[in-house]
Each structure stands twice: as C-alpha cells, then as structure tokens.
Design a protein around this motif. Structure first.
Motif, PDB file in Angstrom:
ATOM      1  N   PHE A 197      41.277  26.412  47.568  1.00 28.49           N
ATOM      2  CA  PHE A 197      40.012  25.947  47.010  1.00 28.49           C
ATOM      3  C   PHE A 197      38.886  26.361  47.946  1.00 28.49           C
ATOM      4  O   PHE A 197      38.885  25.991  49.122  1.00 28.49           O
ATOM      5  CB  PHE A 197      40.035  24.421  46.828  1.00 28.49           C
ATOM      6  N   ASP A 198      37.926  27.118  47.434  1.00 31.63           N
ATOM      7  CA  ASP A 198      36.823  27.630  48.234  1.00 31.63           C
ATOM      8  C   ASP A 198      35.493  27.053  47.742  1.00 31.63           C
ATOM      9  O   ASP A 198      35.288  26.879  46.543  1.00 31.63           O
ATOM     10  CB  ASP A 198      36.747  29.154  48.159  1.00 31.63           C
ATOM     11  N   VAL A 199      34.603  26.787  48.686  1.00 26.66           N
ATOM     12  CA  VAL A 199      33.243  26.362  48.381  1.00 26.66           C
ATOM     13  C   VAL A 199      32.305  27.275  49.148  1.00 26.66           C
ATOM     14  O   VAL A 199      32.450  27.447  50.362  1.00 26.66           O
ATOM     15  CB  VAL A 199      32.988  24.896  48.800  1.00 26.66           C
ATOM     16  N   SER A 200      31.344  27.903  48.450  1.00 23.68           N
ATOM     17  CA  SER A 200      30.422  28.820  49.108  1.00 23.68           C
ATOM     18  C   SER A 200      29.159  28.960  48.282  1.00 23.68           C
ATOM     19  O   SER A 200      29.202  28.900  47.046  1.00 23.68           O
ATOM     20  CB  SER A 200      31.072  30.198  49.303  1.00 23.68           C
ATOM     21  N   SER A 201      28.058  29.191  48.957  1.00 20.80           N
ATOM     22  CA  SER A 201      26.797  29.407  48.250  1.00 20.80           C
ATOM     23  C   SER A 201      26.822  30.698  47.450  1.00 20.80           C
ATOM     24  O   SER A 201      26.020  30.874  46.532  1.00 20.80           O
ATOM     25  CB  SER A 201      25.639  29.436  49.249  1.00 20.80           C
ATOM     26  N   VAL A 202      27.730  31.624  47.757  1.00 17.47           N
ATOM     27  CA  VAL A 202      27.778  32.866  46.995  1.00 17.47           C
ATOM     28  C   VAL A 202      28.147  32.595  45.541  1.00 17.47           C
ATOM     29  O   VAL A 202      27.734  33.336  44.646  1.00 17.47           O
ATOM     30  CB  VAL A 202      28.774  33.880  47.606  1.00 17.47           C
ATOM     31  N   PHE A 203      28.913  31.517  45.296  1.00 19.04           N
ATOM     32  CA  PHE A 203      29.253  31.188  43.918  1.00 19.04           C
ATOM     33  C   PHE A 203      28.012  30.709  43.167  1.00 19.04           C
ATOM     34  O   PHE A 203      27.846  31.003  41.989  1.00 19.04           O
ATOM     35  CB  PHE A 203      30.341  30.116  43.889  1.00 19.04           C
TER      36      PHE A 203
END
Length: 232
Positions: A197-203
């Motif tokens: 599970f990834d969280v990033s502003s790029v999404f």
C-alpha cells in the motif's frame, strides 16, 4: 488527434461488445478451471485485458472519456510473487516520511510531554532538554506516541506528511529473536511481498491531470492477475 483519425462511434460500440464477450469467456474459463495454473484462465484473462485496453483507448479518442479499470502491467513496481503459497510467518515493513515544517511547534509539544513525564515535583528546568533541539524533540515525540498516532496527529507536532509505503512480506518460518534488529530492512525480498500500500502526492497529481483532461499513460496488459479498480 484530428477528426479524420478519430474512431467512429460504431468502432467504439464494437470494442464495447468485444469486452462483454471477453468477460463471458473469462468467467466461463474460471468456472471450468482445472487447477491454479490453468492455461485457459490465463488466456481468457489476457484476451479480456487486451479487449478492455482497446475499448479504453477508443473511448478516450472518440469521447475524451475513460473507464474505471487499470490493467496491471509488466512495469509494476514489484516483481512476480515467488514466496510460499501458505506462509507460516509474515513481516510488515512500514516507511513514512515527514518534513519538519514548524520546528517551534515540535519543540513546544516535546517540552510539554517532558514536563508531564517529569511530574510536579521535578526540579525547575529538568525537562528543558526536550525542547532544546529538533533532534531531542523528535526523540521525545516518537518515544511517547505510537507511529500510527503520530501519523494521525502529525500537524499538531509541526510535521508535514511525505510519501509512505507498507509492505506485507511472507516468510517460511518466524525469524529468531533479535535476528534482524541490526538491519531490519536489509533482507526485504520484493518477490515475497503479499500486498503493498503506497501513499504519495504523485497520485494526487495524476488525479489532477485526469480532472484537467490530461490522460495518464496506460499500463500494458499483464500475463496474470485480476482487473484492478483504479479509483477513477
């Protein structure tokens, strides 16, 4: 794309019908599957993936619209899973990045924590060290609160969230006590990751591009795996 190069409405409709037919073939193959690695299921999946991608491309070219599906491709960030099918143990690897955007807030919070820990009978200034540097304040903060609580209250502590990731990795047997403490992430094998599970502003940036009408690149059809809701 010019009007002359655009697909016709009939071509888009035909592609949609091809997706429907591919869905029926995929379901029939799954219902008749003969084992975990039934080649008929893989073939039906690939046909469905190709049909869905073709429809998505034509739909966008003709109507400037997208579907709610992503096809996981060969350029995924994780390689194919090669770990045990029935793991006897697992490891959860978590990384969360923060920026210290309000040092004074962080120092003040650490000072209050240290004062509470010291109690009313402590010597005056006994807790001053907690608020003397960001380094000391971070030690107090992470010594007092669980990482999940810091994640939910990061603004109170003068922190700004960066990227975050969580990997669940499979193992054959539990590690021996103290075995990996000196280098906790050194032996993380991407091929044993059960889920990630990834969280990033790029999404968020990708979503903004979609809302602005700029279509992100489409991944290629995969060799296996299910269609995945992309959250569009």
């Amino acid at each position: 794309m010019s009007d002359a190069a655009q697909p016709t409405a009939a071509e888009v409709r035909a592609a949609a019908e091809a997706v429907k037919a591919a869905l029926d073939r995929h379901l029939a193959a799954v219902e008749r599957r003969s084992g975990e690695d039934d080649p008929a299921v893989y073939e039906a999946f690939n046909e469905l993936a190709a049909a869905a991608e073709e429809y998505d491309e034509l739909l966008y070219d003709r109507y400037d619209e997208v579907t709610p599906f992503e096809i996981p491709g060969g350029d995924d960030s994780l390689p194919p899973y090669t770990g045990p099918e029935e793991p006897n143990a697992l490891s959860v690897l978590i990384r969360r990045d923060y920026a210290v955007v309000e040092p004074q807030r962080l120092l003040a919070q650490a000072g209050r924590i240290a004062d509470l820990d010291a109690g009313p009978d402590a010597d005056e200034g006994a807790a001053d060290g907690a608020g003397s540097s960001v380094h000391a304040a971070l030690g107090v903060l992470f010594g007092e609160f669980e990482p999940d609580e810091i994640a939910s209250r990061h603004k109170e502590f003068g922190l700004d969230e960066g990227d975050a990731t969580l990997w669940v990795t499979a193992a054959d047997e539990p590690a021996e006590p103290g075995e990996w403490l000196e280098a906790p992430f050194e032996d993380a094998d991407p091929q044993r990751v059960v889920c990630r599970f990834d969280v990033s502003s790029v999404f968020d940036d990708e979503l903004d591009d979609e809302l602005a009408g700029e279509r992100p690149p489409r991944p290629r059809p995969a060799t296996d795996g299910p269609l995945e809701d992309a959250g569009r």
